[in-house]
Design an enzyme around this catalytic site. Structure first.
Site, PDB file in Angstrom:
ATOM      1  N   LYS A 118     -16.833  87.958 -21.156  1.00  0.00           N
ATOM      2  CA  LYS A 118     -17.572  89.321 -21.863  1.00  0.00           C
ATOM      3  C   LYS A 118     -16.392  89.634 -23.029  1.00  0.00           C
ATOM      4  CE  LYS A 118     -19.858  91.181 -18.009  1.00  0.00           C
ATOM      5  NZ  LYS A 118     -19.960  92.279 -16.926  1.00  0.00           N
ATOM      6  N   LYS A 198     -29.498  80.298 -22.220  1.00  0.00           N
ATOM      7  CA  LYS A 198     -29.812  81.447 -21.101  1.00  0.00           C
ATOM      8  C   LYS A 198     -30.439  82.476 -21.480  1.00  0.00           C
ATOM      9  CE  LYS A 198     -27.449  84.077 -17.812  1.00  0.00           C
ATOM     10  NZ  LYS A 198     -26.473  84.926 -17.710  1.00  0.00           N
ATOM     11  N   LYS A 201     -29.309  89.275 -22.558  1.00  0.00           N
ATOM     12  CA  LYS A 201     -29.455  90.559 -23.456  1.00  0.00           C
ATOM     13  C   LYS A 201     -28.233  90.279 -24.516  1.00  0.00           C
ATOM     14  CE  LYS A 201     -27.410  93.887 -20.377  1.00  0.00           C
ATOM     15  NZ  LYS A 201     -27.275  92.929 -19.374  1.00  0.00           N
TER      16      LYS A 201
HETATM   17  P1  ADP Z   1     -27.694  89.388 -19.064  1.00  0.00           P
HETATM   18  O1  ADP Z   1     -27.076  88.094 -19.286  1.00  0.00           O
HETATM   19  O2  ADP Z   1     -28.853  89.548 -19.726  1.00  0.00           O
HETATM   20  O3  ADP Z   1     -26.470  90.649 -19.435  1.00  0.00           O
HETATM   21  P2  ADP Z   1     -26.934  90.302 -16.349  1.00  0.00           P
HETATM   22  O4  ADP Z   1     -25.670  89.523 -16.476  1.00  0.00           O
HETATM   23  O5  ADP Z   1     -26.857  91.853 -16.396  1.00  0.00           O
HETATM   24  O6  ADP Z   1     -27.813  89.778 -17.459  1.00  0.00           O
HETATM   25  O7  ADP Z   1     -27.777  89.727 -15.221  1.00  0.00           O
HETATM   26  C1  ADP Z   1     -27.836  90.514 -13.902  1.00  0.00           C
HETATM   27  C2  ADP Z   1     -28.273  89.284 -12.923  1.00  0.00           C
HETATM   28  O8  ADP Z   1     -29.457  88.732 -13.418  1.00  0.00           O
HETATM   29  C3  ADP Z   1     -27.314  88.286 -12.799  1.00  0.00           C
HETATM   30  O9  ADP Z   1     -26.555  88.645 -11.637  1.00  0.00           O
HETATM   31  C4  ADP Z   1     -27.803  87.181 -12.749  1.00  0.00           C
HETATM   32  O10 ADP Z   1     -28.108  86.518 -11.543  1.00  0.00           O
HETATM   33  C5  ADP Z   1     -29.452  87.279 -13.309  1.00  0.00           C
HETATM   34  N1  ADP Z   1     -29.468  86.712 -14.462  1.00  0.00           N
HETATM   35  C6  ADP Z   1     -29.402  87.329 -15.741  1.00  0.00           C
HETATM   36  N2  ADP Z   1     -29.929  86.176 -16.840  1.00  0.00           N
HETATM   37  C7  ADP Z   1     -30.392  85.150 -15.962  1.00  0.00           C
HETATM   38  C8  ADP Z   1     -31.168  83.988 -16.276  1.00  0.00           C
HETATM   39  N3  ADP Z   1     -31.457  83.710 -17.881  1.00  0.00           N
HETATM   40  N4  ADP Z   1     -31.473  83.064 -15.439  1.00  0.00           N
HETATM   41  C9  ADP Z   1     -31.348  83.467 -14.038  1.00  0.00           C
HETATM   42  N5  ADP Z   1     -30.638  84.602 -13.792  1.00  0.00           N
HETATM   43  C10 ADP Z   1     -30.430  85.431 -14.552  1.00  0.00           C
END
Ligand code: ADP
Ligand code: TRP
Length: 332
Positions: A118, A198, A201
């Site tokens: 992060k 991937k 956001k």
């Molecule tokens: P972001 O990457 O958008 O910040 P988060 O880290 O808040 O997303 O994701 C919350 C949950 O959603 C994570 O625990 C993860 O398992 C799932 N997740 C997020 N993005 C993906 C993705 N591209 N493919 C599969 N699972 C995802």
């Protein structure tokens, strides 16, 4: 390690309201949560304290918290069958987090890969972000959770939870906390975003679950593909559009689209139109329900209030013996 869930087990998971939820969140986390409800005593919460580590706008946090609640309910979460609540309705998690933090060597948190990721992405390296896994451990341990279904990216945080539970039990008494089992959902491919990385956001490459109309069309049409000419055969397995189609299409439809790719004469434009139709159909009912719930936020807040009360009751049964063992006096 993966475990098979059992009916009488407590299942717990959380989602951070740090933005609107996208298709990666749905297939990577929310869908699993919804499927697990039938398999045990499920506790699902909106991790709004965690969101504070990256969000500095109070109005926006309130909005995202409510949005996540509405999203889950629209997508079929039945609050009669699980305990659905906001993290902040159980303030004792921050209390347990402090107790666990007092037992946690700095060196353990220094191993955290999510923190490093992060910070590398540009988030401010604050203490909340650094100790995020301790609060996450408190979330899990305070309900005596047995099984925590999460994506592979959360594996280390779950190991930290087990370590911290063990430390508290070693210091104050064996039965105080239960060691949870991670349930790392397999077979969940990383959902690609419109640029092929991937979906996240942080990369601004997402399609929101509730995108529709022109916005949705624009995003789908901009999914990156290679330059294979329309008439040539194409490899579905290396195509971002097909990876997304796979999530939405039934078996027969998928076989039909695969054949079309391999036969040639089927362009990426065709595939994108197909994806648009499948996507719109897949979330059609949820979208209808969302429209209704958006107009009725009192009901949504009532559901969270009810879940919060149940979660607090459970949390107190775990916290009281910990307060006694650690010598934390409470006069009320
Ligand atoms: P972001 O990457 O958008 O910040 P988060 O880290 O808040 O997303 O994701 C919350 C949950 O959603 C994570 O625990 C993860 O398992 C799932 N997740 C997020 N993005 C993906 C993705 N591209 N493919 C599969 N699972 C995802
Ligand atoms: N860290 C999780 C995520 O980013 C959210 C979360 C907070 C969580 N507390 C939790 C997940 C407890 C499972 C259990 O997705």
């Amino acid at each position: 390690m993966s475990t098979s869930p059992e009916k009488n087990k407590t299942i717990l998971s959380g989602i951070t309201p740090s933005g609107r939820l996208h298709v990666g969140n749905y297939f990577g986390a929310m869908k699993q949560h919804l499927d697990f409800i039938e398999k045990g005593d499920a506790f699902y919460f909106i991790a709004n304290y965690h969101a504070l580590t990256s969000l500095r706008d109070g109005e926006l946090l309130k909005q995202y918290t409510l949005d996540v609640a509405i999203d889950y309910l629209s997508l079929g979460l039945d609050p009669g069958k699980c305990t659905f609540f906001a993290q902040s309705d159980v303030p004792a998690v921050t209390e347990l987090s402090w107790i666990l933090g007092s037992l946690c060597p700095v060196s353990l948190m220094e191993k955290g890969v999510a923190y490093k990721d992060k910070v590398a992405q540009g988030l401010a390296p604050n203490i909340g972000l650094f100790t995020y896994p301790i609060l996450q451990a408190a979330d899990i341990l305070i309900y005596h959770s047995d099984i925590v279904p999460v994506g592979a990216d959360q594996k280390q945080n779950l190991e930290f939870s087990r370590d911290l539970a063990q430390k508290l039990n070693n210091a104050y008494g064996d039965e105080l906390l239960r060691l949870p089992e991670p349930y790392i959902v397999k077979d969940v491919a990383i959902v690609p975003g419109i640029d092929g990385r991937k979906m996240s956001k942080s990369y601004n490459n997402h399609i929101f679950i509730f995108d529709e109309g022109k916005v949705l069309k624009k995003k789908v049409m901009s999914i990156q593909t290679d330059a294979t000419p329309l008439e040539d055969p194409k490899d579905p397995d290396s195509c971002n559009v097909f990876s997304l189609i796979k999530l939405f299409a039934g078996k027969d439809k998928l076989a039909e689209i695969r054949e079309a790719y391999e036969a040639g004469g089927y362009g990426y434009g065709h595939a994108k139109k197909e994806l648009l139709t499948l996507f719109s159909g897949y979330f059609a009912e949820a979208r209808e329900r969302r429209r209704e719930l958006e107009k009725d936020t009192d009901t949504v807040l009532d559901i969270l209030r009810d879940g919060g009360r149940k979660a607090r009751e459970r949390a107190e049964t775990v916290m009281q013996p910990i307060r006694e063992a650690t010598g934390i006096i409470r006069t009320h």
